[in-house]
Scaffold this motif. Structure first.
Motif, PDB file in Angstrom:
ATOM      1  N   LEU A 154       1.040  -1.248   0.029  1.00 19.31           N
ATOM      2  CA  LEU A 154      -0.081  -0.037  -0.057  1.00 19.31           C
ATOM      3  C   LEU A 154       0.846   1.359  -0.057  1.00 19.31           C
ATOM      4  O   LEU A 154       0.423   2.294  -0.802  1.00 19.31           O
ATOM      5  N   SER A 155       1.924   1.125   0.844  1.00 17.53           N
ATOM      6  CA  SER A 155       2.698   2.274   0.757  1.00 17.53           C
ATOM      7  C   SER A 155       3.161   2.607  -0.421  1.00 17.53           C
ATOM      8  O   SER A 155       3.588   3.936  -0.869  1.00 17.53           O
ATOM      9  N   ARG A 156       3.889   1.417  -1.288  1.00 17.53           N
ATOM     10  CA  ARG A 156       4.451   1.575  -2.531  1.00 17.53           C
ATOM     11  C   ARG A 156       3.600   2.287  -3.563  1.00 17.53           C
ATOM     12  O   ARG A 156       3.844   3.109  -4.430  1.00 17.53           O
ATOM     13  N   LEU A 157       2.078   1.591  -3.441  1.00 12.57           N
ATOM     14  CA  LEU A 157       1.192   2.256  -4.412  1.00 12.57           C
ATOM     15  C   LEU A 157       1.042   3.542  -4.194  1.00 12.57           C
ATOM     16  O   LEU A 157       0.929   4.405  -5.273  1.00 12.57           O
ATOM     17  N   LYS A 158       0.851   3.970  -3.108  1.00 11.06           N
ATOM     18  CA  LYS A 158       0.594   5.591  -2.656  1.00 11.06           C
ATOM     19  C   LYS A 158       2.039   6.405  -3.159  1.00 11.06           C
ATOM     20  O   LYS A 158       1.730   7.481  -3.908  1.00 11.06           O
ATOM     21  N   THR A 159       3.299   5.894  -2.840  1.00 11.51           N
ATOM     22  CA  THR A 159       4.562   6.699  -3.165  1.00 11.51           C
ATOM     23  C   THR A 159       4.648   6.897  -4.723  1.00 11.51           C
ATOM     24  O   THR A 159       4.893   7.591  -5.358  1.00 11.51           O
ATOM     25  N   ASN A 184       0.144  -0.451 -12.752  1.00  9.18           N
ATOM     26  CA  ASN A 184       1.596  -1.117 -12.534  1.00  9.18           C
ATOM     27  C   ASN A 184       2.535  -0.014 -12.312  1.00  9.18           C
ATOM     28  O   ASN A 184       2.424   1.252 -12.828  1.00  9.18           O
ATOM     29  N   GLU A 185       3.754  -0.238 -11.988  1.00  9.93           N
ATOM     30  CA  GLU A 185       4.978   0.823 -11.762  1.00  9.93           C
ATOM     31  C   GLU A 185       5.046   1.353 -13.064  1.00  9.93           C
ATOM     32  O   GLU A 185       5.592   2.459 -13.413  1.00  9.93           O
ATOM     33  N   GLN A 186       5.144   0.361 -14.093  1.00  6.54           N
ATOM     34  CA  GLN A 186       5.464   0.826 -15.448  1.00  6.54           C
ATOM     35  C   GLN A 186       4.414   1.731 -16.276  1.00  6.54           C
ATOM     36  O   GLN A 186       4.747   2.601 -17.083  1.00  6.54           O
ATOM     37  N   GLY A 187       3.297   1.502 -15.635  1.00  5.09           N
ATOM     38  CA  GLY A 187       2.284   2.658 -16.175  1.00  5.09           C
ATOM     39  C   GLY A 187       1.325   2.174 -17.324  1.00  5.09           C
ATOM     40  O   GLY A 187       0.613   2.899 -17.834  1.00  5.09           O
TER      41      GLY A 187
END
Length: 228
Positions: A154-159, A184-187
């Motif tokens: 969750l912290s990573r999703l928010k960051t 996802n992180e790549q977008g």
């Protein structure tokens, strides 16, 4: 732009997806069966809602092993837009293309209704057509839409600003932090429980979902114009 609409045994929103892309946007779209061996001819991949393989074990748990999912992973890794809606979102979670898991609705009942969503991140290829903070109306229809992840995730999703949509006002399923859709992180991979493909025509109750599909096409065309 050419879309692949993946069809699993038990899919029931594939026609809605096809209609949104083909009839409302005028883009190319084809149904692709679960045993397909390649998605190279397609520019984007759509995983529709429904009850893939009867939702046995867990929603999406069996579909993740379908032959076509190897190709969906390849498409995602290549940077192609991949959208999973409802059961499609559940499949993306099971396949590890998005973090977290889906639990049964807090009410333990199937819900089917219009809900309001808030656009938390309009800087993605899926949400660029919306205003930041815009509230839109999109229908939901699911029994297992209670999104959950651990505190670190969750912290990573928010960051990383990966939470794209949240439920505004009423949270229909108990989803953590009102999360309705993540990327996802790549977008390039978006999973969401509400059905934008069911909100593409005012005659059917609203067209707020159409902007999502228009965003995909616009961003893809701009990216390919730069690369041309």
């Amino acid at each position: 732009m050419k879309f692949a609409v993946i069809v699993f045994p038990g899919s029931n929103c594939d026609i809605d997806m096809y209609h949104a892309v083909k009839d409302e946007l005028g883009e190319e779209a084809e149904y692709v069966w679960h045993d397909a061996e390649s998605l190279e001819d397609y520019d984007a991949v759509l995983l529709p809602g429904g009850f893939s393989y009867g939702d046995y074990l867990r929603s999406g748990a069996i579909a993740q092993f379908s032959n076509v999912m190897k190709e969906v992973v390849k498409a995602a890794e290549a940077g192609k837009p991949v959208l999973g809606v409802c059961n499609g979102f559940q499949i993306l979670l099971e396949a590890g293309l998005l973090p977290g898991a889906m639990r049964r609705n807090e009410s333990l009942k199937f819900i089917c209704k219009q809900v309001e969503l808030k656009v938390e991140n309009n800087e993605t290829m899926f949400s660029a057509g919306y205003d930041q903070g815009e509230v839109i109306t999109i229908p939901v229809a699911h029994g297992e839409g209670n999104y959950y992840c651990d505190e670190e995730t969750l912290s990573r999703l928010k960051t990383n600003n990966q939470i794209v949509f949240t439920y505004e006002g009423e949270n229909p399923n108990g989803s953590l932090e009102n999360i309705a859709g993540i990327i996802n992180e790549q977008g390039n991979v978006l999973g969401m429980m509400p059905h934008p493909e069911r909100a593409v025509d005012e005659l059917l109750g609203g067209a707020d979902g159409l902007k999502l599909f228009k965003s995909i096409v616009k961003q893809w065309r701009e990216a390919n114009a730069v690369n041309a």
